[in-house]
Write an enzyme that holds these catalytic residues in place. Structure first.
Site, PDB file in Angstrom:
ATOM      1  N   SER A 123       2.005 -10.771   5.062  1.00  0.00           N
ATOM      2  CA  SER A 123       1.912 -10.740   3.358  1.00  0.00           C
ATOM      3  C   SER A 123       3.119 -11.847   2.861  1.00  0.00           C
ATOM      4  CB  SER A 123       2.137  -9.574   2.902  1.00  0.00           C
ATOM      5  OG  SER A 123       3.347  -8.786   3.300  1.00  0.00           O
ATOM      6  N   ASP A 138      -0.743  -0.901  20.625  1.00  0.00           N
ATOM      7  CA  ASP A 138       0.678  -0.537  20.104  1.00  0.00           C
ATOM      8  C   ASP A 138       1.469  -0.422  21.063  1.00  0.00           C
ATOM      9  OD1 ASP A 138       2.834   0.134  18.547  1.00  0.00           O
ATOM     10  OD2 ASP A 138       1.255   0.697  16.810  1.00  0.00           O
ATOM     11  N   HIS A 177      -4.986 -12.131   5.511  1.00  0.00           N
ATOM     12  CA  HIS A 177      -4.106 -11.056   4.639  1.00  0.00           C
ATOM     13  C   HIS A 177      -4.981 -10.158   3.823  1.00  0.00           C
ATOM     14  CE1 HIS A 177      -1.378 -10.572   0.968  1.00  0.00           C
ATOM     15  NE2 HIS A 177      -0.895  -9.510   1.975  1.00  0.00           N
ATOM     16  N   GLU A 225      -7.396 -12.556   1.834  1.00  0.00           N
ATOM     17  CA  GLU A 225      -6.742 -14.028   1.815  1.00  0.00           C
ATOM     18  C   GLU A 225      -6.930 -14.722   3.141  1.00  0.00           C
ATOM     19  OE1 GLU A 225      -3.670 -14.746  -1.911  1.00  0.00           O
ATOM     20  OE2 GLU A 225      -3.100 -13.350  -0.092  1.00  0.00           O
TER      21      GLU A 225
END
Length: 739
Positions: free
Chosen positions: A442, A356, A463, A475
Site C-alpha cells: 500500500s 505463512d 492493492h 488498484e
C-alpha cells in the site's frame, strides 16, 4: 409476424407464451426496438380473439436488467443540444420520451386480456415495473431470482409506474423502504409484501403462470376496480400521520438533501396516492422529467452505471492477450489482508495455496475464511455445502514448494522492503516462468519492489483495501517494466473475484491513499484551528462522505498515520509534513495512547457494545475552541471535498491515473467520495473548471498551498474543458497529455 427480441407461441388453450431473448446480449434490456416490439405484441394479443391471455418470460438465465441506461444517456444528450434552441420544446420532448414506457405498461394493464409475468431470474428496474403492470406475477423458487427497483442508486427513480404500483400493492412504509434504498427482494419477501402472487418450482414456472390464466385471472388491476382501498390506509389517516413526518425526517438524515431522486420518490408516492391512478402516473412522469435534468442524475448514471460496467468488463485490459483461466493462485502471508484475499479467491471457485512462516499461522489465516463464510451461513446468505466447498479450496502451508503450478502469486506480507524481497525470491524459485507475481503493497513503489524479481515484466501491484471481503475496488499498479501479460492477468484476477479494477501508474500512495490522506489532513488542520470535532464529522457527512475523516483515521489507526508521516519526513524531508499536524498525531499516540478503534480509543471512545462510539471529550482541550456559530459550516463541507478533488487532479496531471472513469469510480468505491457528484473529477466537471479554480483560490488565500490549483486545471478553465473532454476515454489512439 416475427420479432428480433421476442418469440410468441400460442398453445392449444389459446394462451400466448412471449419469450424475451435478445440476440447478442447476456441479459435482456429495454431498448427502443424491444419496447416497439413488445407494443406490437400487446396489440396482437389484445386484437386476436383466439388468444385468451399471455405469459411473458425470459429465454435467458436472468429475466431482465430493466431499461438500457445508455438509452437514457442518449435522451439526455439530445435534450442538452435541443434545450439551447428551445427549452420548452426540448423539455416536452423529454417528458414524452420518458413517458413511453409508462404508456406501454399501462397498455398491458388495460388491454382487456390477462397478462402474467413469469420471473425466472434477476428482474430489475423497468422489467419489474412491467411485471407489476401484469395482472399476475409468478417467481421461480431459486437463489437466482432477485427483484428490485434500484434506480435511486444511479440518481434516478422508477419512472415507469413503480412509485404508483408498489404503494398500491403493499403498505406505504415497506414501499418507501424498497423504493428509496433500491433493496433486492427474494421471491419470499416479494410475496409477503404482496408484490407477486405465487412462487413456483423453476421447472413449473411457465405452467403455473398459464394455470393462473386458465383459472380465470381477471384482466383488471386492483386500482382500476371500483371501491379500491390502499393497503395500510389512505395518506390522511392515523397511520399516514405516523408515517410521513418521520419518513421525511429520516430521508433528510440519510441523504442531507444531496439526492434529488430520493426526495422525488417521496413526492411521487405522497402526491400520487391522493389522486386517481392515471393522474398519479402523470405526476410521476413530471418528476422523472425533472430528475433526468439534474447534474446528479447525469453524473451518477455515467460513473455508477456506465463507467462501472465498462471497468468491470475490462475496459483497461490490453488487447491481444488471451483470457486467463486460473487453476491455482498462491497467497504469501496469512495475516488479515492475505486471509481476506484467500477468502474472496476461494469464493470465486479458484483453488488457493495460503502460505505463512509456519503451519499454525497459515491455519489461522484459513480460520478467517471459516468465520466469514460461517457468518454468511448463519444469516442465510450461503448454504452449508457452499461453506464446505469454499474451505476445501484453501490449502494452508508453510512449504514454498506448494506454490509450484500457480498462475499468479499475491504477496501480502508485512510492509517492509526486506521482508518483501525475501518473499519474492523464495516464491520465484519454485514458480513456472510464465507465472505472474503481484505485491499487495500500500506504500512501497512497485518499481523498487520489482528490482527483487528475476522477471520484472511479470511483476505487478495489486492493492486491495481492507476489509477485502467488503471493499469492491482494487488498484492495479504498473511498475516501469510491468508487461501487458502481467496487467491482463491482474485484471482477469480482479474480475474473477467480482471486484472493480482501476489501473494506476507507480507513485507513493498510488491514487486512493493520496486522496484519503488529504481528506484526513484537512480534518487535522480544522482541529488545530479550533473547529469543534463534531462539526468536522457532521460537515463531512453533510458533504456526502459516508464516514467522517476522524472516524476514518480511527479505523485505519492513528499510529499508522504517525508511521506514514514519519516515513514521509524520512524520505522527503521535514517540509513534507505540516509540523502542527505531526504534533497533533504525536500527542494522540505518545501522550494519550490513543491508537484508534483497535485499542478502543482514538478520536472517538469505543465503549463495550451495545453502547455506540462517541467523540473523545478531551479533543476540545487540545486547542482553543472556536464558537460553533462563528464557523462557516458550508465552507467546512467545501474544504473536505475540494482538497480531495485537487489531489485527484494532481494524480491526472502526473499521469498516475490516465482515465477519468477510473478516477471517478475509484474515489467512490474506495472511500465513498460523495456519490451524488459522480466522483472526484465529475465533482469538478459539475461545478465547471473556471468556477472551481475560483473556489480553490479563495480557499488557498485562507488556508494555504494545498488548495493551489494545478496547471492542468488552470489550462482547462481557460479552454472551458471538462475532464471527460480533455481525457476522453473513448478517443481512439493516444491519450491526451495532461498539460
Amino acid at each position: 409476424m416475427s420479432y428480433t427480441n421476442f418469440t410468441l407461441d400460442v398453445d392449444a388453450d389459446g394462451i400466448a407464451l412471449v419469450t424475451w431473448d435478445m440476440p447478442g446480449r447476456s441479459m435482456n434490456v429495454f431498448t427502443e426496438e424491444a419496447m416497439r416490439e413488445l407494443n406490437a405484441i400487446v396489440d396482437r394479443v389484445a386484437g386476436d380473439a383466439t388468444i385468451k391471455g399471455a405469459v411473458i418470460t425470459s429465454g435467458k438465465d436472468s429475466f431482465s436488467g430493466g431499461a438500457d441506461i445508455t438509452m437514457l444517456q442518449k435522451m439526455l444528450a439530445t435534450f442538452a443540444v435541443e434545450k439551447e434552441k428551445d427549452l420548452e420544446k426540448a423539455t416536452k420532448a423529454l417528458f414524452d420520451n420518458a413517458g413511453y414506457m409508462t404508456g406501454l405498461f399501462r397498455k398491458i394493464e388495460t388491454c382487456g386480456k390477462p397478462w402474467v409475468s413469469a420471473i425466472n431470474g434477476t428482474c430489475m428496474g423497468g422489467a419489474f415495473e412491467m411485471s407489476l403492470a401484469c395482472h399476475g406475477r409468478v417467481a421461480a423458487d431459486s437463489d437466482k431470482v432477485k427483484m428490485a427497483l434500484p434506480e435511486v442508486k444511479i440518481g434516478i427513480f422508477p419512472g415507469a409506474g413503480g412509485t404508483q404500483r408498489v404503494p398500491r400493492l403493499t403498505d406505504q412504509q415497506q414501499a418507501l423502504q424498497m423504493l428509496t434504498t433500491g433493496q433486492n427482494l427474494t421471491p419470499q419477501k416479494a410475496k409477503s409484501m404482496g408484490l407477486i402472487h405465487e412462487i413456483a418450482e423453476p421447472k413449473k414456472l411457465v405452467e403455473t403462470a398459464k394455470t393462473m390464466i386458465r383459472n380465470g385471472l381477471k384482466p383488471v388491476a386492483p386500482w382500476d376496480e371500483k371501491g379500491f382501498k390502499l393497503p395500510g390506509g389512505p395518506i390522511y389517516s392515523a397511520a399516514g400521520a405516523n408515517l410521513w413526518p418521520p419518513a421525511i425526517a429520516i430521508l433528510r438524515r440519510e441523504t442531507y438533501g444531496n439526492y434529488p431522486a430520493a426526495a422525488a420518490i417521496l413526492k411521487c408516492v405522497y402526491e400520487g396516492l391522493l389522486v386517481p391512478f392515471d393522474t398519479g402516473l402523470r405526476i410521476e412522469q413530471r418528476y422523472f422529467t425533472q430528475i433526468m435534468q439534474t447534474k446528479e442524475a447525469a453524473a451518477m448514471i455515467r460513473s455508477l452505471f456506465v463507467s462501472l460496467q465498462e471497468l468491470n468488463k475490462g475496459a483497461r485490459r490490453p488487447a491481444g492477450v488471451p483470457d486467463t483461466k486460473f487453476k491455482k493462485i498462491g497467497i504469501l502471508g496469512a495475516g488479515f489482508m492475505g486471509a481476506g484475499i484467500a477468502y474472496v479467491t476461494a469464493k470465486a471457485g479458484i483453488p488457493v495455496v495460503l502460505l505463512d512462516r509456519d503451519m499454525e499461522s497459515a491455519e489461522k489465516g484459513k480460520a478467517h475464511s471459516d468465520s466469514l463464510i460461517s457468518d454468511q451461513v448463519k444469516k442465510g446468505r450461503a448454504k452449508p455445502e457452499e461453506k464446505d466447498r469454499l474451505l476445501s479450496l484453501i490449502t494452508p502451508t508453510a512449504d514454498h514448494a506448494d506454490l509450484a503450478g500457480c498462475d499468479l502469486v499475491v504477496e501480502a506480507v508485512f510492509e517492509d522492503s526486506a521482508v518483501k524481497k525475501l518473499a519474492t525470491e523464495k516464491a520465484e524459485a519454485v514458480l513456472k516462468p510464465s507465472a505472474i507475481f503481484a505485491s499487495n503493497t500500500s506504500t512501497i513503489p512497485i518499481t523498487s519492489l520489482a528490482k527483487n524479481s528475476a522477471r520484472p515484466k511479470n511483476f505487478v501491484g495489486i492493492h486491495f483495501f481492507s476489509p477485502v471481503d467488503k471493499m469492491m475496488l482494487v488498484e492495479i499498479i504498473l511498475g516501469k517494466k510491468t508487461g501487458d501479460k502481467a496487467l491482463a492477468v491482474a485484471i482477469d484476477f480482479v474480475r474473477a473475484i467480482k471486484k472493480t479494477p482501476i489501473v494506476v501508474n507507480d507513485t507513493r500512495g498510488f491514487y486512493v491513499n493520496r486522496c484519503v490522506l488529504r481528506y484526513m489532513s484537512e480534518a487535522y488542520k480544522m482541529l488545530i484551528e479550533g473547529v469543534p470535532a463534531t462539526m468536522i464529522e457532521n460537515a463531512a457527512k453533510a458533504a456526502g462522505m459516508p464516514v467522517g475523516p476522524l472516524a476514518l483515521t480511527d479505523e485505519t489507526a492513528i499510529d499508522l498515520a504517525q508511521k506514514i508521516m514519519k516515513q514521509t519526513i524520512k524520505d522527503l524531508g521535514e517540509k513534507a509534513v505540516d509540523p502542527k499536524q505531526m504534533a497533533l498525531i504525536n500527542t494522540m499516540v505518545d501522550t494519550h495512547g490513543r491508537f484508534g478503534r483497535k485499542n478502543g480509543k482514538g478520536f472517538y471512545d469505543y465503549p463495550a457494545k451495545p453502547a455506540k462510539k462517541k467523540l473523545w471529550p478531551g479533543l476540545k482541550d487540545l486547542y482553543p475552541q472556536q464558537k460553533p456559530e462563528k464557523v462557516d459550516y458550508e465552507e467546512l463541507k467545501e474544504r473536505l471535498l475540494v482538497t480531495i478533488a485537487l489531489e485527484a487532479v494532481r494524480v491526472m496531471e502526473e499521469g498516475i491515473v490516465t482515465d477519468p472513469r477510473e478516477a471517478d469510480v475509484g474515489s467512490i468505491l474506495a472511500f465513498g467520495f460523495a456519490p451524488f457528484t459522480g466522483g472526484a473529477l465529475s465533482y469538478i466537471d459539475g461545478i465547471g473548471a473556471k468556477r472551481f479554480v475560483k473556489i480553490a483560490r479563495g480557499l488557498q488565500k485562507k488556508y494555504g498551498a494545498e488548495f493551489k490549483a494545478p496547471k492542468l486545471l488552470l489550462d482547462m478553465a481557460e479552454k472551458g474543458e471538462t475532464f471527460y473532454q480533455r481525457f476522453d476515454p473513448y478517443q481512439k489512439g493516444e491519450v491526451k497529455k495532461a498539460a
